[in-house]
Write an enzyme that holds these catalytic residues in place. Structure first.
Site, PDB file in Angstrom:
ATOM      1  N   THR A   1       0.857  -1.198   0.000  1.00  0.00           N
ATOM      2  CA  THR A   1       0.000   0.000   0.000  1.00  0.00           C
ATOM      3  C   THR A   1       0.889   1.244   0.000  1.00  0.00           C
ATOM      4  O   THR A   1       1.751   1.389   0.868  1.00  0.00           O
ATOM      5  CB  THR A   1      -0.909  -0.034   1.243  1.00  0.00           C
ATOM      6  OG1 THR A   1      -1.850  -1.092   1.067  1.00  0.00           O
ATOM      7  CG2 THR A   1      -1.676   1.268   1.409  1.00  0.00           C
TER       8      THR A   1
ATOM      9  N   HIS B   1      -7.158 -11.142  -1.723  1.00  0.00           N
ATOM     10  CA  HIS B   1      -6.536 -10.734  -0.456  1.00  0.00           C
ATOM     11  C   HIS B   1      -7.390 -11.263   0.695  1.00  0.00           C
ATOM     12  O   HIS B   1      -8.454 -10.728   0.996  1.00  0.00           O
ATOM     13  CB  HIS B   1      -6.464  -9.208  -0.422  1.00  0.00           C
ATOM     14  CG  HIS B   1      -5.677  -8.628   0.717  1.00  0.00           C
ATOM     15  ND1 HIS B   1      -5.287  -9.352   1.811  1.00  0.00           N
ATOM     16  CD2 HIS B   1      -5.196  -7.373   0.909  1.00  0.00           C
ATOM     17  CE1 HIS B   1      -4.606  -8.553   2.637  1.00  0.00           C
ATOM     18  NE2 HIS B   1      -4.540  -7.351   2.110  1.00  0.00           N
TER      19      HIS B   1
ATOM     20  N   ASN C   1      -4.184 -10.309   6.637  1.00  0.00           N
ATOM     21  CA  ASN C   1      -3.890  -9.039   7.327  1.00  0.00           C
ATOM     22  C   ASN C   1      -5.061  -8.331   7.984  1.00  0.00           C
ATOM     23  O   ASN C   1      -5.048  -7.100   8.138  1.00  0.00           O
ATOM     24  CB  ASN C   1      -3.153  -8.085   6.377  1.00  0.00           C
ATOM     25  CG  ASN C   1      -1.844  -8.688   5.887  1.00  0.00           C
ATOM     26  OD1 ASN C   1      -1.346  -9.628   6.493  1.00  0.00           O
ATOM     27  ND2 ASN C   1      -1.297  -8.177   4.805  1.00  0.00           N
TER      28      ASN C   1
ATOM     29  N   TYR D   1      -8.247  -7.935   7.016  1.00  0.00           N
ATOM     30  CA  TYR D   1      -9.286  -7.301   6.202  1.00  0.00           C
ATOM     31  C   TYR D   1     -10.490  -8.259   6.054  1.00  0.00           C
ATOM     32  O   TYR D   1     -10.520  -9.307   6.707  1.00  0.00           O
ATOM     33  CB  TYR D   1      -8.677  -6.815   4.879  1.00  0.00           C
ATOM     34  CG  TYR D   1      -7.595  -5.780   5.179  1.00  0.00           C
ATOM     35  CD1 TYR D   1      -7.944  -4.524   5.686  1.00  0.00           C
ATOM     36  CD2 TYR D   1      -6.245  -6.082   5.077  1.00  0.00           C
ATOM     37  CE1 TYR D   1      -6.972  -3.586   6.043  1.00  0.00           C
ATOM     38  CE2 TYR D   1      -5.262  -5.150   5.432  1.00  0.00           C
ATOM     39  CZ  TYR D   1      -5.638  -3.911   5.915  1.00  0.00           C
ATOM     40  OH  TYR D   1      -4.691  -2.990   6.287  1.00  0.00           O
TER      41      TYR D   1
ATOM     42  N   ASN E   1      -4.134  -5.213  12.822  1.00  0.00           N
ATOM     43  CA  ASN E   1      -5.568  -4.908  12.739  1.00  0.00           C
ATOM     44  C   ASN E   1      -6.384  -5.650  13.803  1.00  0.00           C
ATOM     45  O   ASN E   1      -7.541  -6.002  13.591  1.00  0.00           O
ATOM     46  CB  ASN E   1      -6.132  -5.171  11.336  1.00  0.00           C
ATOM     47  CG  ASN E   1      -5.686  -4.118  10.335  1.00  0.00           C
ATOM     48  OD1 ASN E   1      -5.498  -2.946  10.704  1.00  0.00           O
ATOM     49  ND2 ASN E   1      -5.520  -4.508   9.077  1.00  0.00           N
TER      50      ASN E   1
HETATM   51  C1  PHB Z   1      -1.304  -1.182   5.358  1.00  0.00           C
HETATM   52  O1  PHB Z   1      -1.756  -0.178   4.804  1.00  0.00           O
HETATM   53  O2  PHB Z   1      -0.547  -1.093   6.335  1.00  0.00           O
HETATM   54  C2  PHB Z   1      -1.635  -2.494   4.836  1.00  0.00           C
HETATM   55  C3  PHB Z   1      -2.461  -2.614   3.755  1.00  0.00           C
HETATM   56  C4  PHB Z   1      -2.780  -3.864   3.263  1.00  0.00           C
HETATM   57  C5  PHB Z   1      -2.242  -4.971   3.873  1.00  0.00           C
HETATM   58  C6  PHB Z   1      -1.403  -4.851   4.936  1.00  0.00           C
HETATM   59  C7  PHB Z   1      -1.094  -3.616   5.416  1.00  0.00           C
HETATM   60  O3  PHB Z   1      -2.537  -6.180   3.442  1.00  0.00           O
END
Ligand code: PHB
Length: 359
Positions: free
Chosen positions: A26, A175, A178, A180, A235
């Site tokens: 990102t 995805h 992480n 999400y 997260n």
């Molecule tokens: C982040 O913005 O820190 C981020 C975004 C997507 C990811 C992991 C971290 O999968």
């Protein structure tokens, strides 16, 4: 000769000239309306010597956004912007797949249409702060998705996949890592549902399997990759039994014959302690190609490939600072150091101005 980072490999239908993958990163530098622009074209084209580029995580709809200045993949303008990126990477002999992203609860009303509440499997507010156009603000309690809303989200993945394929992307990556949306459904720290989408492993993995089936039906399994992060606490994520959960998930994924499974083998952003986990055990259960990520250098990457643990290695921070990382590893040249202050947002500084060896 033993296989190493510089050996070619085929992941499904995608032929890689080497096994060094640029991880999804990102960078918060898309143009107005989430449209990739010339700066992004330059950045990705500079890194086309990677065996494969996985794009930064890319929202599949307006409700999938969770940070400022992300590129989307659901409008015609965004799709046209991505086509310039794809064409530039291909012109330099590179391969590139798009990472399909829905952030779920990791968002904020100020980033969503009509100040909507973020959506999630359960109304559990994550600890931590949202990164908004006005700086860091507390997360809000998300709205629980009704099961009858999920088919529309699956269709957003389908639409985004069609947009991506229409530009000539070599494939897509789902995805599911992480913290999400899809990971929020998988892990019981964020999923407390009592319907068909909560409770048992089968139920918590249901949305992921539905999304995967739908994406595969339009992209083909041999152009579809998928990313998981079994122990990443980022997260505010946790699970009561990650080993059994992810052993189940990868076993179920075997049915699809995906191009590859991409695994974040630890915790990112240094926040919190990763759960204990045996990645070798999980890897043995997975029958297809395996892409390993997190903290690998050249020696560890070569060792993971030579041992058969991984078919390819994804490098993140090293590719931010070294557009010619492949060449540098090949000749053991020194690496540029990454400037973490310019990771998220800004200009060409810390984005397209890292020097090449032979600049
Ligand atoms: C982040 O913005 O820190 C981020 C975004 C997507 C990811 C992991 C971290 O999968």
């Amino acid at each position: 000769m033993a296989l190493d980072l510089f050996s070619p490999v085929k992941l499904g239908a995608i032929s890689l000239k080497n096994r060094m993958v640029m991880a999804p990163l990102t960078r918060n530098r898309a143009g107005e309306g989430g449209v990739p622009h010339d700066l992004n074209v330059t950045y990705y084209a500079q890194r086309a010597t990677a065996g494969l580029i996985v794009t930064e995580a890319t929202p599949i709809s307006e409700m999938a956004h969770g940070y400022p200045a992300l590129p989307g993949i659901y409008t015609d303008a965004q799709t046209a912007g991505w086509k310039k990126v794809v064409d530039a990477v291909h012109a330099k002999g590179g391969k590139i797949v798009l990472q399909l992203w829905h952030v779920g609860r990791i968002s904020h009303p100020s980033l969503l249409p009509n100040d909507a509440l973020p959506v999630a499997p359960s109304a559990i507010k994550p600890a931590g702060k949202a990164f908004t156009y006005k700086g860091l603000v507390d997360y809000v309690e998300p709205r629980t998705l009704d099961a009858c809303e999920l088919p529309a989200i699956v269709q957003e993945y389908v639409h985004a996949t069609k947009c991506a394929l229409s530009t000539g992307f070599d494939g897509v990556e789902i995805h599911a890592a992480n913290g999400y949306l899809l990971d929020q459904f998988l892990r019981d720290g964020s999923n407390q549902r009592t319907d068909n989408y909560g409770g048992s492993f089968e139920n918590r993995a249901r949305l992921l399997m539905e999304v995967t089936k739908a994406v595969v039906s339009v992209a083909g399994a041999d152009k579809t990759g998928l990313r998981i992060s079994p122990v990443n606490p980022f997260n505010d994520m946790h699970d009561s039994n990650p080993q059994a959960l992810f052993n189940y998930v990868v076993t179920e994924l075997n049915q699809f014959n995906l191009a590859y499974l991409h695994v974040v083998e630890g915790g990112i952003h240094g926040g919190g302690k990763a759960d204990a986990f045996d990645f070798v055990e999980m890897r043995k259960l997975y029958k297809g190609a395996y892409m390993a990520n997190l903290g690998y250098d050249k020696a560890r990457g070569n060792a993971a490939i030579a041992s058969g643990h991984a078919d390819a290695i994804a490098y993140g921070v090293p590719f931010i600072a070294n557009p010619d990382l492949v060449e540098r590893y090949k000749i053991d040249a020194p690496l540029n150091e990454a400037d973490s202050k310019s990771f998220y947002g800004g200009t060409e500084k810390g984005y397209t101005d890292y020097p090449f060896l032979n600049a």
